[in-house]
Design a protein around this motif. Sequence first.
Motif, short mmCIF file in Angstrom:
data_model
loop_
_atom_site.label_atom_id
_atom_site.label_comp_id
_atom_site.label_asym_id
_atom_site.label_seq_id
_atom_site.Cartn_x
_atom_site.Cartn_y
_atom_site.Cartn_z
N ALA A 1 6.41 3.63 8.54
CA ALA A 1 4.99 3.46 8.90
C ALA A 1 4.17 3.05 7.69
CB ALA A 1 4.45 4.75 9.50
N LYS A 2 4.44 3.67 6.54
CA LYS A 2 3.72 3.31 5.31
C LYS A 2 4.09 1.89 4.86
CE LYS A 2 3.24 8.00 3.54
NZ LYS A 2 3.65 8.94 2.49
N LEU A 3 5.37 1.57 4.94
CA LEU A 3 5.84 0.23 4.57
C LEU A 3 5.19 -0.82 5.47
CD1 LEU A 3 7.75 -1.41 2.72
CD2 LEU A 3 9.52 -1.10 4.48
N ASP A 4 5.08 -0.53 6.76
CA ASP A 4 4.47 -1.45 7.71
C ASP A 4 3.01 -1.70 7.35
OD1 ASP A 4 4.54 -3.01 10.26
OD2 ASP A 4 3.04 -1.52 10.84
N SER A 5 2.26 -0.64 7.03
CA SER A 5 0.85 -0.80 6.64
C SER A 5 0.74 -1.64 5.37
CB SER A 5 0.20 0.57 6.43
OG SER A 5 0.08 1.25 7.65
N ALA A 6 1.59 -1.38 4.40
CA ALA A 6 1.55 -2.14 3.14
C ALA A 6 1.92 -3.60 3.38
CB ALA A 6 2.49 -1.51 2.11
N ALA A 7 2.92 -3.85 4.22
CA ALA A 7 3.33 -5.22 4.52
C ALA A 7 2.23 -5.96 5.28
CB ALA A 7 4.63 -5.22 5.32
N ASP A 8 1.58 -5.27 6.21
CA ASP A 8 0.45 -5.87 6.92
C ASP A 8 -0.66 -6.25 5.96
OD1 ASP A 8 1.76 -5.53 9.34
OD2 ASP A 8 0.59 -3.79 9.95
N LEU A 9 -0.96 -5.36 5.03
CA LEU A 9 -2.00 -5.63 4.04
C LEU A 9 -1.62 -6.83 3.17
CD1 LEU A 9 -4.67 -4.86 2.70
CD2 LEU A 9 -3.39 -3.26 1.27
N ALA A 10 -0.38 -6.88 2.71
CA ALA A 10 0.08 -7.99 1.88
C ALA A 10 0.00 -9.31 2.64
CB ALA A 10 1.51 -7.75 1.40
N PHE A 11 0.37 -9.29 3.91
CA PHE A 11 0.34 -10.50 4.71
C PHE A 11 -1.11 -10.95 4.94
CE2 PHE A 11 1.23 -13.13 8.49
CZ PHE A 11 2.30 -13.86 8.01
N ALA A 12 -2.00 -10.00 5.22
CA ALA A 12 -3.41 -10.34 5.41
C ALA A 12 -4.01 -10.91 4.12
CB ALA A 12 -4.19 -9.11 5.87
#
Length: 180
Positions: A58-69
């Motif tokens: 879940a934390k990795l997903d949030s960080a990846a979403d942020l990086a992609f945005a």
Amino acid sequence: MKNIANVLTASRFLFAAGMVLATPFSGAFWVCYLGGGVSDLLDGPLARSLHIQSEVGAKLDSAADLAFAVAIAVVVLRSVPLPAWLWVCAGGVAALRFAGYGVGFAKFHAFSALHTYANKATGALIFAFPLLYALLGLTASGVILCAAALFSAVEELAITVSSPTLNRDCKGIYIRSDKP
């Protein structure tokens, strides 16, 4: 096999870097853009179907979403001249996000990004921004994205301020599992 969803999520960091390094709106950009979008669509359902969801995921997903945005923002900022009102909106949303994360860190001693429906919708709109821009132009796509981002940032801040415990899977201000 137990890390497949996290590997898929982590690929979004590579796709984000690829978008930033590629010529804006070139074939390589669109491959990375679509690859990142597909990884975001598949990682959660894959983890749930294989029963391998985790706090780390879940934390990795949030960080990846942020990086992609951020990667999309970098590409747009380098190639599309933005009017002042859009800068003001983006700055206001960023300030609200940081305020929410600051409150979350102070209250829960953890990064507190939530997986609300509004945040997911805003993420989808950020992902769709290059397409919306191509179809609707800058003003319409900017208004749509700013409205969604502002709502989701205010909602997340309100949830973080009012919640007694950190529940990253809270779906929304009126759809909370921590309410009696």
